[in-house]
Scaffold this active site. Sequence first.
Site, PDB file in Angstrom:
ATOM      1  N   ASP A  29       0.326  -0.995   0.063  1.00 35.04           N
ATOM      2  CA  ASP A  29      -0.056  -0.232  -0.247  1.00 35.04           C
ATOM      3  C   ASP A  29       0.605   1.172   0.109  1.00 35.04           C
ATOM      4  O   ASP A  29       0.382   2.488  -0.368  1.00 35.04           O
ATOM      5  CB  ASP A  29      -0.918  -0.276   1.000  1.00 35.04           C
ATOM      6  CG  ASP A  29      -2.724  -0.870   0.681  1.00 35.04           C
ATOM      7  OD1 ASP A  29      -2.468  -1.299   0.039  1.00 35.04           O
ATOM      8  OD2 ASP A  29      -2.997  -1.084   2.185  1.00 35.04           O
ATOM      9  N   ASP A  52      -1.934  15.507  21.027  1.00 37.74           N
ATOM     10  CA  ASP A  52      -1.031  14.530  19.783  1.00 37.74           C
ATOM     11  C   ASP A  52      -0.950  14.831  18.790  1.00 37.74           C
ATOM     12  O   ASP A  52      -0.529  15.128  17.605  1.00 37.74           O
ATOM     13  CB  ASP A  52      -0.627  13.181  20.385  1.00 37.74           C
ATOM     14  CG  ASP A  52       0.386  12.885  21.398  1.00 37.74           C
ATOM     15  OD1 ASP A  52       0.023  14.178  22.156  1.00 37.74           O
ATOM     16  OD2 ASP A  52      -0.096  11.663  21.705  1.00 37.74           O
ATOM     17  N   SER A  75      -6.244   6.786  10.783  1.00 42.64           N
ATOM     18  CA  SER A  75      -7.564   6.819  11.545  1.00 42.64           C
ATOM     19  C   SER A  75      -8.070   5.931  11.982  1.00 42.64           C
ATOM     20  O   SER A  75      -8.760   6.359  13.624  1.00 42.64           O
ATOM     21  CB  SER A  75      -8.505   7.671  10.153  1.00 42.64           C
ATOM     22  OG  SER A  75      -9.330   8.079  10.723  1.00 42.64           O
TER      23      SER A  75
END
Length: 291
Positions: free
Chosen positions: A72, A176, A190
């Site tokens: 990927d 963060d 995500s």
Amino acid sequence: MFNKIGIFGKYSGIQSWDLIDKLILYFQKKKKTVILDQRSCADFPIERYGIERLERDALMKEIDFAVVVGGDGTFLDVARCIVDYNIPILGVNLGRLGFLADVSPDTMMVTLDEVLADDYTCEERTLLHVLIKKDGETLFDEVAFNDVVLHKNDSPRMIEFETFVDNRFLNSQRSDGLIIATPTGSTAYSLSAGGPIVDPGLNAMTLVSINPHTMSNRPVVVSGDSEILIRPHDNCSGTASIICDGQLTFQIEAKHETYVTRHPNFIKMVHPKNHDHYELLRAKLNWGQKL
């Protein structure tokens, strides 16, 4: 029908050479023109095949179909470069099953037979356009396929920043960082930060905080037509960066403003005729198996 095939490999990855060899011989047997990517296949021995190797910008102008051999990460790198050329792209995965490079070496030839017979599906995926400005001057102008991430650097301290959606104030937070993801990227960083899985066909962006200071800070899904603005506080100077797809990095300062919008073009992802995104999700996330 595709006639000029561009092949992209994994950087310095001789492990991809065997598959690239098979691809070249396959396409030559089909009377197709094959061109290799100079950036990722610089050391591949092209002399024995009598084919060209071109720099990426020149290559994109010559081909009408792209095959990416890798994972990927390799796919993301090529996708960002190919988006302005309207070229369909197929990913052959070298290792574990991928969300983007989703064709296995075992089924590669069967899939290519189907593609050359026009028996395939083509799916349009959105990307993000990222601009970082200071006093009106553009400092960073890039594209992201999965996500744009504001992330603190090595400091243990949280960073503070404000987020706006279409010029409307959304929130101010200490955390963060923040992930702005496409539907494609919703299954990447995500997801590990607690964001939702979004159908890749939706016109949407997700905003997911990374380890926020307050538990009331939840993921937000906005229209893909929106403009996101990130405005860092003073404590961000030299302590945070904007990162595109985990590959392109720009260190930000307090007066930098980061604008994220949907890119006007799409990535055309080629899949086998029987491709099922939810089947891929089940396989990757072990859904439906006994615990």
